[in-house]
Write an enzyme that holds these catalytic residues in place. Structure first.
Site, PDB file in Angstrom:
ATOM      1  N   ALA A 181       0.616  -1.278   0.042  1.00  0.00           N
ATOM      2  CA  ALA A 181      -0.077  -0.013  -0.062  1.00  0.00           C
ATOM      3  C   ALA A 181       0.947   1.178   0.123  1.00  0.00           C
ATOM      4  O   ALA A 181       0.496   2.350  -0.390  1.00  0.00           O
ATOM      5  CB  ALA A 181      -0.928   0.000   1.115  1.00  0.00           C
ATOM      6  N   THR A 182       2.172   1.333   0.546  1.00  0.00           N
ATOM      7  CA  THR A 182       2.953   2.356   0.449  1.00  0.00           C
ATOM      8  C   THR A 182       3.232   2.869  -0.888  1.00  0.00           C
ATOM      9  O   THR A 182       3.039   4.068  -1.298  1.00  0.00           O
ATOM     10  CB  THR A 182       4.209   2.148   1.528  1.00  0.00           C
ATOM     11  OG1 THR A 182       3.769   1.886   2.732  1.00  0.00           O
ATOM     12  CG2 THR A 182       5.216   3.332   1.379  1.00  0.00           C
ATOM     13  N   ASN A 185      -5.921   2.819  10.980  1.00  0.00           N
ATOM     14  CA  ASN A 185      -5.033   1.788  11.554  1.00  0.00           C
ATOM     15  C   ASN A 185      -4.756   1.932  12.934  1.00  0.00           C
ATOM     16  O   ASN A 185      -4.301   0.944  13.632  1.00  0.00           O
ATOM     17  CB  ASN A 185      -3.523   1.769  10.876  1.00  0.00           C
ATOM     18  CG  ASN A 185      -3.093   3.243  10.525  1.00  0.00           C
ATOM     19  OD1 ASN A 185      -3.752   4.109  10.114  1.00  0.00           O
ATOM     20  ND2 ASN A 185      -1.839   3.304  10.830  1.00  0.00           N
ATOM     21  N   GLN A 228      -6.909  -1.086   5.719  1.00  0.00           N
ATOM     22  CA  GLN A 228      -7.098  -1.881   6.847  1.00  0.00           C
ATOM     23  C   GLN A 228      -8.406  -2.526   7.056  1.00  0.00           C
ATOM     24  O   GLN A 228      -9.125  -3.118   7.673  1.00  0.00           O
ATOM     25  CB  GLN A 228      -6.848  -0.814   8.110  1.00  0.00           C
ATOM     26  CG  GLN A 228      -5.645  -0.392   8.542  1.00  0.00           C
ATOM     27  CD  GLN A 228      -4.743  -1.665   9.137  1.00  0.00           C
ATOM     28  OE1 GLN A 228      -5.266  -2.739   9.545  1.00  0.00           O
ATOM     29  NE2 GLN A 228      -3.624  -1.266   9.123  1.00  0.00           N
ATOM     30  N   SER A 246      -2.887  -3.854   0.572  1.00  0.00           N
ATOM     31  CA  SER A 246      -1.651  -4.635   0.945  1.00  0.00           C
ATOM     32  C   SER A 246      -1.993  -5.827   1.560  1.00  0.00           C
ATOM     33  O   SER A 246      -2.574  -6.039   2.549  1.00  0.00           O
ATOM     34  CB  SER A 246      -1.026  -3.756   2.008  1.00  0.00           C
ATOM     35  OG  SER A 246       0.409  -4.309   2.243  1.00  0.00           O
ATOM     36  N   ALA A 247      -1.357  -7.023   1.009  1.00  0.00           N
ATOM     37  CA  ALA A 247      -1.534  -8.535   1.475  1.00  0.00           C
ATOM     38  C   ALA A 247      -1.250  -8.665   2.881  1.00  0.00           C
ATOM     39  O   ALA A 247      -2.057  -9.676   3.366  1.00  0.00           O
ATOM     40  CB  ALA A 247      -0.985  -9.314   0.473  1.00  0.00           C
ATOM     41  N   HIS A 248      -0.257  -8.130   3.286  1.00  0.00           N
ATOM     42  CA  HIS A 248       0.158  -8.835   4.682  1.00  0.00           C
ATOM     43  C   HIS A 248      -0.654  -8.261   5.765  1.00  0.00           C
ATOM     44  O   HIS A 248      -0.591  -8.443   7.080  1.00  0.00           O
ATOM     45  CB  HIS A 248       1.534  -8.194   4.836  1.00  0.00           C
ATOM     46  CG  HIS A 248       1.846  -7.047   5.347  1.00  0.00           C
ATOM     47  ND1 HIS A 248       2.063  -6.361   6.411  1.00  0.00           N
ATOM     48  CD2 HIS A 248       2.070  -5.798   4.414  1.00  0.00           C
ATOM     49  CE1 HIS A 248       2.323  -5.326   6.576  1.00  0.00           C
ATOM     50  NE2 HIS A 248       2.165  -4.772   5.284  1.00  0.00           N
ATOM     51  N   THR A 253       9.353  -7.276 -12.956  1.00  0.00           N
ATOM     52  CA  THR A 253       8.611  -8.527 -12.948  1.00  0.00           C
ATOM     53  C   THR A 253       7.412  -8.760 -11.923  1.00  0.00           C
ATOM     54  O   THR A 253       7.576  -8.810 -10.721  1.00  0.00           O
ATOM     55  CB  THR A 253       9.632  -9.781 -12.919  1.00  0.00           C
ATOM     56  OG1 THR A 253      10.720  -9.506 -13.612  1.00  0.00           O
ATOM     57  CG2 THR A 253       9.115 -11.148 -13.085  1.00  0.00           C
ATOM     58  N   CYS A 266       3.973   3.397  12.890  1.00  0.00           N
ATOM     59  CA  CYS A 266       3.939   3.968  11.552  1.00  0.00           C
ATOM     60  C   CYS A 266       3.329   5.519  11.554  1.00  0.00           C
ATOM     61  O   CYS A 266       2.969   5.705  10.817  1.00  0.00           O
ATOM     62  CB  CYS A 266       3.333   3.098  10.476  1.00  0.00           C
ATOM     63  SG  CYS A 266       1.925   2.311  10.991  1.00  0.00           S
TER      64      CYS A 266
HETATM   65  N1  PMP Z   1      -2.179   2.524   4.808  1.00  0.00           N
HETATM   66  C1  PMP Z   1      -2.606   2.203   6.106  1.00  0.00           C
HETATM   67  C2  PMP Z   1      -4.103   2.461   6.514  1.00  0.00           C
HETATM   68  C3  PMP Z   1      -1.891   1.064   6.779  1.00  0.00           C
HETATM   69  O1  PMP Z   1      -2.295   0.837   7.816  1.00  0.00           O
HETATM   70  C4  PMP Z   1      -0.540   0.712   6.351  1.00  0.00           C
HETATM   71  C5  PMP Z   1       0.139  -0.115   7.016  1.00  0.00           C
HETATM   72  N2  PMP Z   1       0.550   0.102   8.320  1.00  0.00           N
HETATM   73  C6  PMP Z   1      -0.212   1.309   4.884  1.00  0.00           C
HETATM   74  C7  PMP Z   1      -1.068   2.124   4.315  1.00  0.00           C
HETATM   75  C8  PMP Z   1       1.192   0.744   4.325  1.00  0.00           C
HETATM   76  O2  PMP Z   1       0.906  -0.514   3.920  1.00  0.00           O
HETATM   77  P1  PMP Z   1       2.632  -1.295   3.522  1.00  0.00           P
HETATM   78  O3  PMP Z   1       3.372  -1.402   4.833  1.00  0.00           O
HETATM   79  O4  PMP Z   1       1.938  -2.554   3.035  1.00  0.00           O
HETATM   80  O5  PMP Z   1       2.951  -0.657   2.422  1.00  0.00           O
END
Ligand code: PMP
Length: 375
Positions: A70-71, A148, A176, A196-198, A234, A321
């Protein structure tokens, strides 16, 4: 019984994702851009995964660009829009956005960013939002789906409809939300979506960006024709496959969500009783079922965290974060918490698999930690 309560930071790899990843890595590891049969097979599966994700998000698959998370997706879309929109365009947002939205937004739009302040309970001030939409005439609105830090849900469906009516583009950081909540019409009412998958049991280092149309040029990563020329590099097919497979799995089991809400509610009730003076940020407003942001009555949160960790409970101070001043929580700054309160905050975030015993074990551990810190 020990427990992991930092799912909003990252989640363990779900067995369904692990199995999908291993299978794809063993059989379909070829570069999807290759011209031989095995590469074509990987490409075919990659496009199938895009279609399956499009179905889950209710958007045309061609709008999806796979990213590293997502970043990257937030940075890419905001930079693209800054380059594309007229130079005097303003952007409407809220001061509780994730730093991966806030920082590139400020860098790209500077003083043209307009913030809608949250209500004291962390919810969006709808009147202030609609007034700003009419009076500021922004070209873009960017609002997250779920916060988050405190789990507060934003009314993205209504924001999307209001933006569409006003002819304003809408970007929603749904990182989230996705995997925790039903995704109904996300793709239909948002022009841009990031995920974001994780955060939902998938592997780290993979995510996606939904663009407003298939021909939108992204241009953050150049130097290769992948993703229809929108992102060079890739494609990570095994991780993409794992991400989509686990999301399909979770989306089909959303009915167990209500049971999880009850566990979190019972936890908060117990904490209110056992540790009087604890404030729960956003209590009473619509929140994610897994998240509790606590302002404890006394003692530095690092002491709480270390002692809980010694007892096998992983929680967060909520600032990991945060790009806020002095690394302090963005939500707490937004709602005007004192500097002193900011040092007493803990973020608790459970997961789908978190049991009743783990939630009650956490309450008991917190009471023990309070007693030991009180000395
Ligand atoms: N947006 C939100 C609302 C998040 O909680 C996070 C991760 N803390 C991110 C973006 C960034 O995600 P990533 O670490 O997978 O790049």
């Amino acid at each position: 019984m020990p427990g992991y309560f930092d799912h909003n930071a990252t989640t363990p790899l779900h067995p369904v994702a692990r199995e999908a990843w291993l299978k794809a890595s063993e059989r379909h590891w070829h570069n999807p851009s290759g011209l031989y049969r095995e590469a074509a097979e990987t490409k075919h599966r990659l496009e199938e995964a895009r279609e399956r994700l499009g179905k889950l998000l209710e958007c045309e698959p061609q709008r999806i660009v796979f990213t590293s998370g997502a970043t990257e997706a937030n940075n890419a879309v905001l930079r693209m829009l800054a380059a594309k929109l007229p130079g005097d365009s303003t952007v409407l947002t809220c001061c509780m956005e994730h730093p991966s939205v806030q920082v590139p937004l400020r860098a790209a739009f500077g003083k043209r960013v307009r913030e809608v302040p949250p209500r004291p309970d962390t919810s969006l001030d709808w009147e202030a939002f609609t007034t700003a939409l009419q009076t500021q005439r922004p070209a873009l609105a960017t609002f997250m789906a779920a916060n988050n830090e405190c789990g507060t849900l934003l009314p993205w469906l209504q924001i999307g409809i209001a933006c569409r009516d006003a002819g304003v583009r809408f970007h929603c950081d749904a990182t989230q939300w996705i995997g925790k909540m039903p995704g109904i019409q996300l793709g239909q009412c948002c022009d841009y979506i990031t995920g974001s998958a994780h955060k939902f049991g998938g592997p780290k280092g993979v995510g996606f960006l939904v663009l407003s149309s298939e021909d939108e040029a992204l241009g953050l990563l150049t130097g290769g024709p992948q993703e229809e020329g929108r992102r060079a590099g890739t494609e990570n097919y095994p991780s993409i496959e794992a991400m989509v497979t686990v999301l399909e799995h979770l989306m089909s089991r959303l009915e167990s969500m209500s049971a999880q809400v009850e566990l979190r509610e019972a936890f908060e009730k117990q904490i209110n009783l056992s540790i009087p003076g604890t404030k729960i940020v956003g209590q009473g407003t619509q929140r994610l079922w897994n998240t509790s942001m606590l302002i404890l009555p006394r003692h530095d949160h690092r002491k709480w965290l270390a002692r809980l960790s010694q007892q096998g409970f992983a929680v967060s101070t909520g600032s990991a974060c945060s790009a806020g001043h002095d690394g302090a929580s963005q939500v707490l700054q937004a709602i005007g918490a004192t500097q002193e309160e900011m040092k007493r905050v803990l973020r608790i975030s459970g997961g789908w698999e978190t049991t009743e015993e783990e939630w009650s074990g956490l309450t008991a551990a917190m009471v023990r930690v309070r007693d030991s810190l009180d000395g």
